[in-house]
Design a protein around this motif. Structure first.
Motif, PDB file in Angstrom:
ATOM      1  N   GLU A   1      -8.621   7.410   8.157  1.00  0.00           N
ATOM      2  CA  GLU A   1      -9.286   6.630   7.123  1.00  0.00           C
ATOM      3  C   GLU A   1      -8.353   5.709   6.344  1.00  0.00           C
ATOM      4  OE1 GLU A   1     -11.337   9.521   4.773  1.00  0.00           O
ATOM      5  OE2 GLU A   1     -12.951   9.787   6.262  1.00  0.00           O
TER       6      GLU A   1
ATOM      7  N   ILE B   1       0.852  -1.186   0.000  1.00  0.00           N
ATOM      8  CA  ILE B   1       0.000   0.000   0.000  1.00  0.00           C
ATOM      9  C   ILE B   1       0.894   1.245   0.000  1.00  0.00           C
ATOM     10  CG2 ILE B   1      -1.875   1.207   1.172  1.00  0.00           C
ATOM     11  CD1 ILE B   1      -2.436  -1.508   2.620  1.00  0.00           C
TER      12      ILE B   1
ATOM     13  N   PRO C   1      -6.294   2.458   5.386  1.00  0.00           N
ATOM     14  CA  PRO C   1      -6.588   1.050   5.686  1.00  0.00           C
ATOM     15  C   PRO C   1      -5.646   0.499   6.745  1.00  0.00           C
ATOM     16  CG  PRO C   1      -5.450   1.257   3.583  1.00  0.00           C
ATOM     17  CD  PRO C   1      -5.790   2.652   4.010  1.00  0.00           C
ATOM     18  N   GLU C   2      -6.050  -0.575   7.370  1.00  0.00           N
ATOM     19  CA  GLU C   2      -5.187  -1.229   8.348  1.00  0.00           C
ATOM     20  C   GLU C   2      -4.069  -1.970   7.625  1.00  0.00           C
ATOM     21  OE1 GLU C   2      -5.395  -0.825  11.537  1.00  0.00           O
ATOM     22  OE2 GLU C   2      -7.231   0.373  11.366  1.00  0.00           O
TER      23      GLU C   2
ATOM     24  N   THR D   1      -1.122  -0.913  -4.290  1.00  0.00           N
ATOM     25  CA  THR D   1      -2.412  -0.331  -3.917  1.00  0.00           C
ATOM     26  C   THR D   1      -2.151   1.108  -3.524  1.00  0.00           C
ATOM     27  OG1 THR D   1      -3.256  -2.456  -3.125  1.00  0.00           O
ATOM     28  CG2 THR D   1      -4.353  -0.468  -2.326  1.00  0.00           C
TER      29      THR D   1
END
Length: 335
Positions: free
Chosen positions: A91, A57, A93-94, A77
């Protein structure tokens, strides 16, 4: 390495050790600050090392046109977000593995408040948001004082002694992260890096540009450390496996002590220009001993002389540069 594509491929070429270390980690890897000078190559390195078995990510404001699309096209991502914005940070993502690259160095003079916000306050917010993750955070060798050039450089257990607001704010980052590691039990590693080099920026690029422009090379800071950026990226990712509470601290640089005069002469010989020197070598410099890193991960695959060869050809041939000088010669900490 004659083109940007060849350079990017070399920077993103994983070792077997990196592949094995990341395979042993569970879950996705999030890279905060993926749009900075070393972020894109680190994202690509992680993608190549994991071969699609998890999400990589990439988080950044992505101010460089086309970079977000390029990384997405290569399998990352991509999340366009400003982590300094509280809502955007919440906000995200984990991710069980987080690499924190965000930092500010230049423009400190006159904007010290902004530097402290980015380098000290913001890491605390990130550490609180990802308290349940494993975090590898980029720091700097600037947290150490200037030391005698005969000392071999500062080791991880030496007392800090930052010079100037930038260096002090970076030590503040380490202290804030260590506090959150203790508070939440978050395993962390702190990478004290200096000075990373590739063909578009770094100490050796700074010297090559000065030599070609017939500008004097200041010898006052007569000795430096340099390290291939690809190696620094690899160690940063592999340090996720070392993350601990309290944070695991690791100097990252090359094993050699580089003479600025000698490096300039080597570059000048390849560029066909006799360097012009000014100043005399001081008895102290900012130097780090990375023996611990080399015991764990071996030596950088590209030596300083090889880098000098590549950089001389790159700069002389008009290769693209990032325009981000290291200002390694500054001894007052003002960047």
């Amino acid at each position: 390495m004659r083109t940007t594509a060849e350079l990017e491929e070399r920077l993103a070429r994983p070792s077997d050790g990196l592949v094995a270390d990341l395979a042993a980690l569970d879950g996705d890897i999030m890279i905060l600050g993926a749009g900075g000078k070393l972020g894109p190559s680190l994202v690509r390195l992680a993608l190549n090392a994991t071969k699609g078995d998890r999400r990589i990510i990439a988080v950044s404001r992505f101010s460089e046109p086309g970079l977000a699309d390029a990384l997405a096209g290569e399998g990352a991502t991509v999340v366009s977000a400003d982590v300094a914005d509280e809502r955007a940070l919440r906000e995200l993502p984990e991710a069980p593995n987080v690499v924190f690259l965000v930092g500010a160095k230049f423009g400190t003079q006159g904007r010290e408040h902004a530097t402290w916000f980015t380098n000290t306050y913001l890491p605390g917010r990130v550490a609180d948001r990802f308290r349940g993750s494993r975090i590898a955070a980029l720091s700097t060798g600037n947290v150490y004082p200037l030391v005698p050039v005969t000392s071999g450089g500062s080791v991880e257990d030496d007392p800090a002694g930052p010079v100037g607001e930038y260096a002090m704010s970076c030590l503040g980052r380490e202290r804030v992260l260590a506090h959150h590691a203790e508070l939440h039990g978050t395993p962390m590693s702190l990478i004290r890096l200096n000075y990373a080099v590739e063909l578009r920026y770094g100490v050796l690029v700074d010297l090559a540009q000065k030599i070609l422009a017939r500008e004097p090379v200041d010898l006052t800071t007569g000795q430096v450390n340099v390290v291939w950026q690809g190696y620094a990226n690899e160690v940063t990712l592999r340090s996720l496996a070392l993350a601990a509470t309290p944070p695991y601290v690791l100097n990252v640089t090359g094993p050699e002590l580089i003479s600025v005069r000698r490096a300039a002469l080597e570059l000048g010989a390849r560029l066909g220009v006799d360097p012009v020197f000014t100043g005399e070598e001081a008895p102290t410099a900012l130097l780090s001993d990375a023996s611990r890193c080399h015991r764990l991960f071996g030596y950088p695959e590209i030596t300083p002389l090889e880098l000098i060869d590549h950089i001389a050809g790159w700069v002389a041939g008009g290769g693209p540069l990032l325009g981000k000088p290291t200002r390694f010669e500054r001894r007052d900490g003002r960047f």
